[in-house]
Design a protein around this motif. Structure first.
Motif, mmCIF file in Angstrom:
data_model
loop_
_atom_site.group_PDB
_atom_site.id
_atom_site.type_symbol
_atom_site.label_atom_id
_atom_site.label_comp_id
_atom_site.label_asym_id
_atom_site.label_seq_id
_atom_site.Cartn_x
_atom_site.Cartn_y
_atom_site.Cartn_z
ATOM 1 N N GLU A 66 36.775 37.114 52.806
ATOM 2 C CA GLU A 66 36.471 35.996 53.690
ATOM 3 C C GLU A 66 36.060 36.493 55.078
ATOM 4 O OE1 GLU A 66 38.146 31.547 54.786
ATOM 5 O OE2 GLU A 66 39.397 32.936 53.640
ATOM 6 N N ARG A 67 36.758 37.503 55.584
ATOM 7 C CA ARG A 67 36.384 38.051 56.892
ATOM 8 C C ARG A 67 34.993 38.649 56.872
ATOM 9 N NH1 ARG A 67 41.498 40.422 56.724
ATOM 10 N NH2 ARG A 67 40.508 42.430 56.278
ATOM 11 N N LEU A 68 34.688 39.413 55.818
ATOM 12 C CA LEU A 68 33.447 40.173 55.783
ATOM 13 C C LEU A 68 32.252 39.329 55.379
ATOM 14 C CD1 LEU A 68 32.416 43.062 56.215
ATOM 15 C CD2 LEU A 68 32.896 43.515 53.801
ATOM 16 N N PHE A 69 32.443 38.444 54.409
ATOM 17 C CA PHE A 69 31.333 37.669 53.855
ATOM 18 C C PHE A 69 31.404 36.183 54.179
ATOM 19 C CE2 PHE A 69 31.894 41.340 51.016
ATOM 20 C CZ PHE A 69 30.610 41.877 51.042
ATOM 21 N N GLY A 70 32.497 35.735 54.774
ATOM 22 C CA GLY A 70 32.667 34.300 54.987
ATOM 23 C C GLY A 70 32.837 33.549 53.685
ATOM 24 N N PHE A 71 33.373 34.224 52.669
ATOM 25 C CA PHE A 71 33.467 33.666 51.315
ATOM 26 C C PHE A 71 34.932 33.412 50.995
ATOM 27 C CE2 PHE A 71 33.526 34.150 46.601
ATOM 28 C CZ PHE A 71 32.577 33.183 46.277
ATOM 29 N N HIS A 72 35.318 32.145 50.931
ATOM 30 C CA HIS A 72 36.693 31.774 50.591
ATOM 31 C C HIS A 72 36.771 31.557 49.089
ATOM 32 C CE1 HIS A 72 40.677 30.036 50.953
ATOM 33 N NE2 HIS A 72 40.276 29.060 50.178
ATOM 34 N N TYR A 73 37.632 32.327 48.438
ATOM 35 C CA TYR A 73 37.684 32.263 46.978
ATOM 36 C C TYR A 73 39.129 32.358 46.502
ATOM 37 C CZ TYR A 73 36.898 33.273 42.077
ATOM 38 O OH TYR A 73 36.911 33.207 40.705
ATOM 39 N N ARG A 74 39.453 31.550 45.543
ATOM 40 C CA ARG A 74 40.707 31.691 44.822
ATOM 41 C C ARG A 74 40.514 31.106 43.432
ATOM 42 N NH1 ARG A 74 45.160 27.103 46.346
ATOM 43 N NH2 ARG A 74 43.786 25.301 46.533
ATOM 44 N N ILE A 75 41.350 31.570 42.509
ATOM 45 C CA ILE A 75 41.339 31.034 41.149
ATOM 46 C C ILE A 75 42.310 29.866 41.106
ATOM 47 C CG2 ILE A 75 41.819 31.539 38.736
ATOM 48 C CD1 ILE A 75 41.110 34.445 39.325
ATOM 49 N N GLU A 76 41.819 28.697 40.698
ATOM 50 C CA GLU A 76 42.612 27.476 40.812
ATOM 51 C C GLU A 76 43.320 27.142 39.495
ATOM 52 O OE1 GLU A 76 39.687 24.680 42.369
ATOM 53 O OE2 GLU A 76 40.300 25.195 44.397
ATOM 54 N N ILE A 77 43.992 28.159 38.932
ATOM 55 C CA ILE A 77 44.668 27.952 37.653
ATOM 56 C C ILE A 77 45.775 26.915 37.778
ATOM 57 C CG2 ILE A 77 46.117 29.071 35.917
ATOM 58 C CD1 ILE A 77 44.554 31.618 36.365
ATOM 59 N N PHE A 78 46.526 26.967 38.874
ATOM 60 C CA PHE A 78 47.701 26.113 39.008
ATOM 61 C C PHE A 78 47.423 24.869 39.852
ATOM 62 C CE2 PHE A 78 49.280 30.513 38.486
ATOM 63 C CZ PHE A 78 49.857 30.345 37.232
ATOM 64 N N VAL A 79 46.153 24.596 40.112
ATOM 65 C CA VAL A 79 45.781 23.409 40.870
ATOM 66 C C VAL A 79 45.468 22.288 39.882
ATOM 67 C CG1 VAL A 79 44.144 22.416 42.516
ATOM 68 C CG2 VAL A 79 44.868 24.809 42.752
#
Length: 415
Positions: free
Chosen positions: A307-320
């Motif tokens: 996120e810091r380097l690319f501005g890319f917020h990512y997570r795997i939403e398995i438990f969402v």
């Protein structure tokens, strides 16, 4: 002296170059060439999810499209150019690194011994001896060979039966090694029957040697890092050990400090090799083609750094809960040039006959012109062939806005 500043665009190129993503995805991916790629990356994470391909296979394919899973099985299971053990997670690791993993074996043995003995009582030592004798006499085993056993009390370790716990302990402490996997099931054997003699009998580094090696090897593969990032790379040394290593390396002039500019313009102090700082103008420009990456790609494993380097917020939403998901629970990042251009939700189904493409969400500022759509669909077609899918089915609304509105994005003819 003023702190040298590495602009964000340059930092991205350096980071991608060290992760083998700044060159066109091409080249051989078998035998020594594949082993060299794994060593360049440092390790390849193993993961069981297989909606498109397993994580380790997708990581290697995204860099070498000629790669096929059988090549890694040959390298690991027959040529023994790699071994499977733990970094931050289960990983395929170059066998030349094995001597330095003795520090992990010793620390895991000490850390886990008391915990597991408390769970299983005084019988734990006897269980270890029983499992070792069984493997010695019978050869490779898996936890399934003891599936009829059950724990006598709740253990806190997923209620594993004692033999499975013993197998995991003996693997983590180095007495057993994973000789191969069948499907995704680990088969364990005595380490001296799996690890080549030249690695098994190599010089046993003392802890200080391994700390120096691990920090230097991590910096080689990251290009720039904080002490915490060096410790986290192999997860082989403690944060305090990495912090001390950085302090000593700075005092001795082995490394230099620089301010690495993030996507938000903020600077983060990191260390680099002096020769790396001196050769930033020689970095290659990443190719413009799109690449589907594994969610566990080493370039993205540290979500905060991505996120810091690319501005890319990512997570795997398995438990969402599904109703609260912004994207699908397991979507694939898509790289274009030196940026993360979006994420695609796709999975093989119908016995892997069909690749079902449900949605692609571009990142903000990424306009989906005809050329970019063509590059994206070409990469999806390559992914389908790699996954063994005979055809692709796109959902009617698969091309989304940035976010999840479901509306078609603005399209122009320039990009």
């Amino acid at each position: 002296m003023s702190l040298p500043v590495v602009p964000n665009a340059v930092a991205r190129r350096l980071f991608l170059d060290r992760h083998a993503l700044a060159e066109p995805p091409a080249g051989p991916a078998t035998g020594q060439a594949l082993g060299d790629l794994v060593e360049r990356l440092g390790f390849v994470q193993v993961d069981s999810v297989n909606t498109l391909a397993r994580a380790h296979d997708l990581i290697l394919w995204s860099r070498r499209p000629a790669y096929r899973p059988a090549s890694l099985r040959w390298l690991n299971d027959r040529a023994r150019g790699t071994f499977e053990h733990w970094t931050h997670d289960a990983s395929i690791i170059p066998v030349t690194f094995y001597p330095h993993w003795r520090l992990r074996f010793a620390r895991d043995r000490e850390r886990l011994h008391g915990r597991w003995k408390n769970w299983h009582g005084d019988a734990f030592h006897g269980e270890l001896d029983r499992i070792l004798a069984h493997v010695d006499a019978e050869g490779p085993v898996s936890s399934g060979d003891f599936s009829g056993e059950r724990p006598t009390k709740s253990t806190g370790w997923w209620d594993w039966h004692p033999s499975k716990t013993a197998l995991e302990y003996l693997w983590r402490s180095g007495e057993l090694a994973v000789t191969r996997r069948e499907g995704f099931r680990k088969l364990y054997d005595l380490s001296h029957r799996v690890i080549p003699p030249e690695a098994l009998n190599a010089h046993h580094p003392d802890p200080e040697e391994t700390v120096d090696w691990a920090c230097a090897a991590a910096l080689d593969r990251l290009g720039f890092a904080t002490s915490g990032e060096l410790a986290a790379f192999f997860d082989l040394v403690t944060p305090a050990e990495a912090k001390d290593w950085v302090a000593g390396a700075l005092d001795g002039g082995r490394v230099v400090e620089a301010g690495l500019e993030g996507a938000d313009g903020q600077l983060r102090r990191s260390v680099m090799w002096p020769e790396t700082l001196d050769t930033l103008s020689d970095l290659p420009e990443p190719p413009a083609r799109m690449r589907v990456l594994s969610p566990f790609d080493p370039a993205l494993r540290d979500r905060k750094r991505a996120e810091r380097l690319f501005g890319f917020h990512y997570r795997i939403e398995i438990f969402v809960p599904e109703a609260q998901r912004r994207y699908g629970y397991y979507v694939f990042p898509v790289m274009e040039g030196d940026r993360l251009a979006g994420r695609v939700d796709m999975a093989a189904r119908a016995g892997r006959e069909v690749l079902d493409v449900r949605a692609f969400w571009p990142e903000r500022g990424v306009r989906m012109g005809k050329g970019r759509i063509a590059r994206l669909t070409s990469e999806i077609e390559r992914a389908a062939r790699f996954a063994g899918c005979a055809r692709i089915e796109y959902a009617p609304d698969w091309l989304r806005e940035a976010g999840d509105s479901g509306e078609m994005p603005f399209v122009d003819n320039r990009s």
